[in-house]
Design a protein around this motif. Structure first.
Motif, PDB file in Angstrom:
ATOM      1  N   ALA A   1       0.655  -1.014  -0.115  1.00  0.00           N
ATOM      2  CA  ALA A   1      -0.031  -0.386  -0.214  1.00  0.00           C
ATOM      3  C   ALA A   1       0.842   1.616   0.081  1.00  0.00           C
ATOM      4  N   ALA A   2       2.119   1.351   0.355  1.00  0.00           N
ATOM      5  CA  ALA A   2       2.823   2.396   0.596  1.00  0.00           C
ATOM      6  C   ALA A   2       2.751   2.961  -1.218  1.00  0.00           C
ATOM      7  N   GLU A   3       2.946   4.654  -0.669  1.00  0.00           N
ATOM      8  CA  GLU A   3       2.863   5.267  -1.910  1.00  0.00           C
ATOM      9  C   GLU A   3       1.633   5.291  -3.364  1.00  0.00           C
ATOM     10  N   GLY A   4       0.611   4.460  -2.520  1.00  0.00           N
ATOM     11  CA  GLY A   4      -0.434   4.366  -3.519  1.00  0.00           C
ATOM     12  C   GLY A   4      -0.645   3.152  -3.996  1.00  0.00           C
ATOM     13  N   GLY A   5       0.409   2.251  -3.495  1.00  0.00           N
ATOM     14  CA  GLY A   5       0.832   1.032  -4.436  1.00  0.00           C
ATOM     15  C   GLY A   5       1.339   1.167  -5.706  1.00  0.00           C
ATOM     16  N   ARG A   6       2.381   2.503  -5.713  1.00  0.00           N
ATOM     17  CA  ARG A   6       3.223   3.071  -6.857  1.00  0.00           C
ATOM     18  C   ARG A   6       4.188   2.018  -6.965  1.00  0.00           C
ATOM     19  N   GLY A   7       5.017   1.080  -6.186  1.00  0.00           N
ATOM     20  CA  GLY A   7       5.910  -0.097  -6.374  1.00  0.00           C
ATOM     21  C   GLY A   7       5.384  -1.069  -6.696  1.00  0.00           C
ATOM     22  N   VAL A   8       4.554  -1.749  -6.233  1.00  0.00           N
ATOM     23  CA  VAL A   8       4.193  -2.876  -7.168  1.00  0.00           C
ATOM     24  C   VAL A   8       3.827  -2.617  -9.086  1.00  0.00           C
ATOM     25  N   MET A   9       2.572  -2.046  -8.610  1.00  0.00           N
ATOM     26  CA  MET A   9       2.343  -1.210 -10.282  1.00  0.00           C
ATOM     27  C   MET A   9       3.048  -0.822 -10.518  1.00  0.00           C
ATOM     28  N   GLY A  10       4.693  -0.262 -10.440  1.00  0.00           N
ATOM     29  CA  GLY A  10       5.539   0.077 -11.219  1.00  0.00           C
ATOM     30  C   GLY A  10       6.206  -1.258 -12.174  1.00  0.00           C
ATOM     31  N   PHE A  11       6.428  -2.781 -11.411  1.00  0.00           N
ATOM     32  CA  PHE A  11       6.747  -3.456 -10.995  1.00  0.00           C
ATOM     33  C   PHE A  11       6.159  -4.069 -12.258  1.00  0.00           C
ATOM     34  N   PHE A  12       4.789  -4.251 -11.938  1.00  0.00           N
ATOM     35  CA  PHE A  12       3.395  -5.163 -13.009  1.00  0.00           C
ATOM     36  C   PHE A  12       4.254  -4.636 -14.264  1.00  0.00           C
ATOM     37  N   ALA A  13       4.178  -3.234 -14.431  1.00  0.00           N
ATOM     38  CA  ALA A  13       4.348  -2.807 -15.606  1.00  0.00           C
ATOM     39  C   ALA A  13       5.393  -2.672 -16.590  1.00  0.00           C
ATOM     40  N   GLU A  14       6.631  -2.417 -15.712  1.00  0.00           N
ATOM     41  CA  GLU A  14       7.872  -3.360 -15.887  1.00  0.00           C
ATOM     42  C   GLU A  14       7.681  -4.764 -16.526  1.00  0.00           C
ATOM     43  N   ILE A  15       6.993  -5.510 -15.841  1.00  0.00           N
ATOM     44  CA  ILE A  15       7.138  -6.682 -16.464  1.00  0.00           C
ATOM     45  C   ILE A  15       6.163  -7.026 -17.800  1.00  0.00           C
ATOM     46  N   ASP A  16       4.792  -5.975 -17.859  1.00  0.00           N
ATOM     47  CA  ASP A  16       4.536  -6.138 -18.579  1.00  0.00           C
ATOM     48  C   ASP A  16       4.849  -5.701 -20.366  1.00  0.00           C
ATOM     49  N   ALA A  17       5.937  -4.834 -20.035  1.00  0.00           N
ATOM     50  CA  ALA A  17       6.789  -4.451 -21.421  1.00  0.00           C
ATOM     51  C   ALA A  17       7.895  -4.795 -21.437  1.00  0.00           C
ATOM     52  N   TYR A  18       8.599  -5.674 -20.308  1.00  0.00           N
ATOM     53  CA  TYR A  18       9.091  -6.929 -20.721  1.00  0.00           C
ATOM     54  C   TYR A  18       8.608  -8.318 -21.415  1.00  0.00           C
ATOM     55  N   VAL A  19       7.846  -8.452 -21.301  1.00  0.00           N
ATOM     56  CA  VAL A  19       7.048  -9.946 -22.018  1.00  0.00           C
ATOM     57  C   VAL A  19       6.512  -9.012 -23.286  1.00  0.00           C
ATOM     58  N   GLY A  20       6.114  -7.477 -23.498  1.00  0.00           N
ATOM     59  CA  GLY A  20       5.540  -7.849 -24.849  1.00  0.00           C
ATOM     60  C   GLY A  20       6.844  -7.132 -25.845  1.00  0.00           C
ATOM     61  N   ALA A  21       7.935  -6.926 -25.392  1.00  0.00           N
ATOM     62  CA  ALA A  21       9.130  -6.650 -25.889  1.00  0.00           C
ATOM     63  C   ALA A  21       9.772  -7.802 -26.739  1.00  0.00           C
ATOM     64  N   HIS A  22       9.117  -9.330 -25.727  1.00  0.00           N
ATOM     65  CA  HIS A  22      10.565 -10.307 -26.033  1.00  0.00           C
ATOM     66  C   HIS A  22       9.338 -12.048 -26.481  1.00  0.00           C
ATOM     67  N   GLU A  23       8.364 -11.109 -26.134  1.00  0.00           N
ATOM     68  CA  GLU A  23       6.997 -12.818 -26.692  1.00  0.00           C
ATOM     69  C   GLU A  23       7.013 -13.195 -27.918  1.00  0.00           C
ATOM     70  N   ASN A  24       7.730 -13.020 -29.146  1.00  0.00           N
ATOM     71  CA  ASN A  24       7.277 -12.951 -30.518  1.00  0.00           C
ATOM     72  C   ASN A  24       9.233 -13.239 -30.328  1.00  0.00           C
ATOM     73  N   ASP A  25      10.168 -13.622 -29.573  1.00  0.00           N
ATOM     74  CA  ASP A  25      10.936 -13.976 -29.380  1.00  0.00           C
ATOM     75  C   ASP A  25      10.968 -16.021 -29.618  1.00  0.00           C
ATOM     76  N   PRO A  26      10.821 -16.865 -30.942  1.00  0.00           N
ATOM     77  CA  PRO A  26      11.098 -18.406 -30.852  1.00  0.00           C
ATOM     78  C   PRO A  26      11.800 -18.955 -29.638  1.00  0.00           C
ATOM     79  N   ALA A  27      12.621 -17.979 -29.428  1.00  0.00           N
ATOM     80  CA  ALA A  27      13.982 -18.713 -27.949  1.00  0.00           C
ATOM     81  C   ALA A  27      13.815 -18.901 -26.878  1.00  0.00           C
ATOM     82  N   LEU A  28      12.824 -17.118 -27.030  1.00  0.00           N
ATOM     83  CA  LEU A  28      12.411 -17.167 -24.844  1.00  0.00           C
ATOM     84  C   LEU A  28      10.999 -17.281 -24.812  1.00  0.00           C
ATOM     85  N   ALA A  29       9.939 -17.765 -26.547  1.00  0.00           N
ATOM     86  CA  ALA A  29       8.807 -18.461 -26.094  1.00  0.00           C
ATOM     87  C   ALA A  29       8.084 -18.938 -24.846  1.00  0.00           C
ATOM     88  N   PRO A  30       8.856 -20.072 -24.258  1.00  0.00           N
ATOM     89  CA  PRO A  30       8.225 -21.137 -23.458  1.00  0.00           C
ATOM     90  C   PRO A  30       8.261 -20.069 -21.856  1.00  0.00           C
TER      91      PRO A  30
END
Length: 595
Positions: free
Chosen positions: A456-485
């Protein structure tokens, strides 16, 4: 086979995964190029492997000795090793250059710390706690206090401790009774007893600086009335050298399950002379600087002991002949096959290796964000680093020590009956590691801190930032066949973690017991997801090397381990999510007398 510091794994993380050379213009990084960092890591491996590791069993068997004059003798070889540690400048690696330190980034210092803890956990606690005392004074001390104490603590010439726990209170520090009486000269007289004080007395340093929590007469009750004091074993004279003996002494040593080479003391203050650090009644805030640093260090101990235990188990599994492979003899000229051919032995070793390597990455990644929180010129980067350090600390401490102990247990299992004897090192690793789940706040407390405060610290800023970072990473690499699984597994785990977070937000406020009942499962769900993210980054770094034509099998091994983690370990997230969603009703339904 004795412990071998994993230099290659450390350099892979620092150079290829975290790419710390990107930060070469920032404080802590500009002091050492990657080539210099590599030399530091290699020399750290030599020192820890050759000087500290041979003393690990010695410390376990001999332990420390308390004497009637309240002095304590450390095991054979510890004093000489500590002298070599100080002369080598190792305690000063990450300390402020203004006070004699080398000013390197914490993520670089962490490499030495892990190797030191793997080689000899009990020994490494002495300089580890000293650095914690250094950090608290560096944060809250007056300039005179900094000038007097920090150079000695940074170098390791003087030791440091944290005096928190009392016989009647541990986690609930608001109950402490140690009192401080102000004196006309600005000092205080401290009276009370502290227990379980690691490194509270020993024969390796010229002085020991105790940081003591106490209550000034008339202070408010509870945690609002706690102050922090410097209480040196020897009161520094006019030249800053150890002078008059203070009335603080070791009244005895604890008989412990493990870490026998570390002096765990009962410390008695009998009107000992102390000096206030910072403001009155603000001691807990300053002590948390030391405690949070210690919690990262304890998470490191989980990984460090796991690494040493895994190495011992893997070596044993390659040498121990027992039975035949299910698919036919693999050692046809011998009476039996080595046990590493058996799938269940491999399961334990693969589980261990996959958790250790990702756990180490999680530690280094978190430490890097701590460095950026202090040194980046970009306010957004500093904020993110600060958010992550707060959010990740209970996960690092709780999750990595739980999993580290499991690795130590599996290492004993790989050894079979031999592991249950003292002829092999598995027993010591398991006994030493067990305390890491308890001290600096039990893992249950860490989980409750995570769901009750950090989310709950800072209105959940930390955990929401972590989710956004993972989403961005997934979006950048989800079409890489070597990393897909791997990317697919990470994405699914993140969705489950987000689901759990939303459930806690909806149910935890309505009934706090729901949050408490869910907390440990949530911490493990978080840790499993964080390690999946680490494996995604490590797999990407390894794949980049392979794509560039590097045929070193080291990189193919990283990809195999990443897939193994996603296939065999990461599915645990679903069980944790299902359990936490059951809430507290059944858990809290039995009356106390039914237990």
């Amino acid at each position: 086979m004795p412990y071998q510091p994993p230099v290659r794994d450390h350099l892979f993380l620092l150079r290829d995964v975290l790419q710390i050379e990107r930060y070469g213009d920032l404080p802590g990084f500009s002091e050492a190029s990657m080539d210099v960092v590599a030399q530091i890591v290699e020399e750290a491996a030599r020192f820890t492997g050759e000087v500290l590791a041979p003393l690990n069993s010695v410390g376990d068997k001999q332990g420390c000795t308390w004497h009637a004059d309240h002095s304590v003798t450390t095991p054979d070889g510890f004093k000489a090793a500590y002298k070599a540690l100080v002369e080598g400048g190792w305690p000063a690696l990450g300390a402020d250059k203004a006070y004699g330190g080398q000013g390197l980034a914490h993520v670089v210092n962490l490499s030495f710390s892990e190797m030191s803890s793997s080689a000899n956990m009990a020994f490494s606690m002495y300089p580890g706690l000293t650095h914690g005392a250094y950090s608290a004074i560096h944060t809250g001390g007056s300039q005179d206090q900094k000038d007097l104490y920090l150079p000695k603590l940074a170098s390791g010439e003087w030791g440091g401790t944290m005096n928190l726990t009392e016989p009647h209170c541990g986690t609930d520090l608001g109950l402490l009774r140690t009192k401080a009486v102000p004196q006309a000269d600005g000092s205080y007289r401290i009276t009370g007893q502290k227990i379980w004080i690691s490194g509270g007395e020993h024969d390796m340093a010229d002085n020991i600086v105790h940081l003591v929590l106490a209550r000034i007469e008339g202070a408010p009750a509870g945690t609002r009335g706690i102050s922090l004091f410097i209480v040196p074993k020897f009161i520094p004279d006019a030249e800053g050298k150890p002078g008059e003996r203070n009335t603080v002494f070791c009244a005895g040593l604890e008989e412990k399950m493990g870490i026998h080479g570390n002096a765990t003391c009962v410390i008695q203050h009998e009107e000992s002379v102390g000096w206030l650090v910072g403001e009155e009644n603000q001691g807990l805030r300053l002590m948390f600087v030391m405690m949070n640093e210690a919690r990262i260090g304890v998470g490191l101990q989980g990984v460090a002991q796991a690494e040493a235990a895994y190495q011992a188990a893997a070596s044993f599994a390659k040498d121990r002949l027992q039975g035949r492979s299910l698919t036919g003899p693999k050692n046809p000229d011998g009476p039996a096959d080595p046990i590493i051919v058996h799938p269940d032995v491999r399961r334990m070793l693969m589980d261990s290796k996959a958790v250790i390597e990702a756990g180490r990455a999680f530690l280094f990644w978190t430490a890097l964000h701590g460095d950026l929180a202090h040194g980046s010129p970009d306010e957004a980067v500093r904020q993110k680093g600060s958010d992550y350090m707060a959010l990740m600390t209970p996960v690092v401490k709780g999750f990595l020590t739980d999993r580290g102990f499991k690795v130590c247990s599996d290492a004993m299992q790989v050894h079979g009956g031999s592991g249950f004897t003292e002829h092999f090192p598995a027993s010591q690793y398991m006994r030493d590691c067990r305390i890491a789940l308890i001290y600096e706040g039990t893992n249950g407390v860490q989980a409750l801190d995570l769901v009750g405060r950090k989310l709950a610290a800072e209105g959940g800023r930390g955990v929401m930032g972590f989710f956004a970072e993972i989403d961005a990473y997934v979006g950048a690499h989800e079409n890489d066949p070597a990393l897909a699984p791997i990317i697919e597994g990470l994405s699914h785990a993140k969705e489950e973690l987000q689901d759990a977070t939303m459930w806690l937000m909806a149910n935890g406020l309505a009934n706090p017991d729901h949050a408490g009942a869910a907390s440990t499962d949530y911490m493990h769900l978080f840790g499993l997801t964080a390690l999946a993210y680490m494996w995604a980054m490590m797999a990407k770094a390894a794949q980049d090397k392979i794509a560039a034509g590097d045929a070193d099998p080291y990189y193919a091994t990283r990809l195999t381990l990443a897939r193994y983690y996603v296939e065999r370990i990461l599915p645990e997230t679903g069980a944790h999510l299902a359990k936490l969603k059951t809430g507290a009703d059944t858990l809290m339904s039995l009356p106390a007398e039914a237990f």
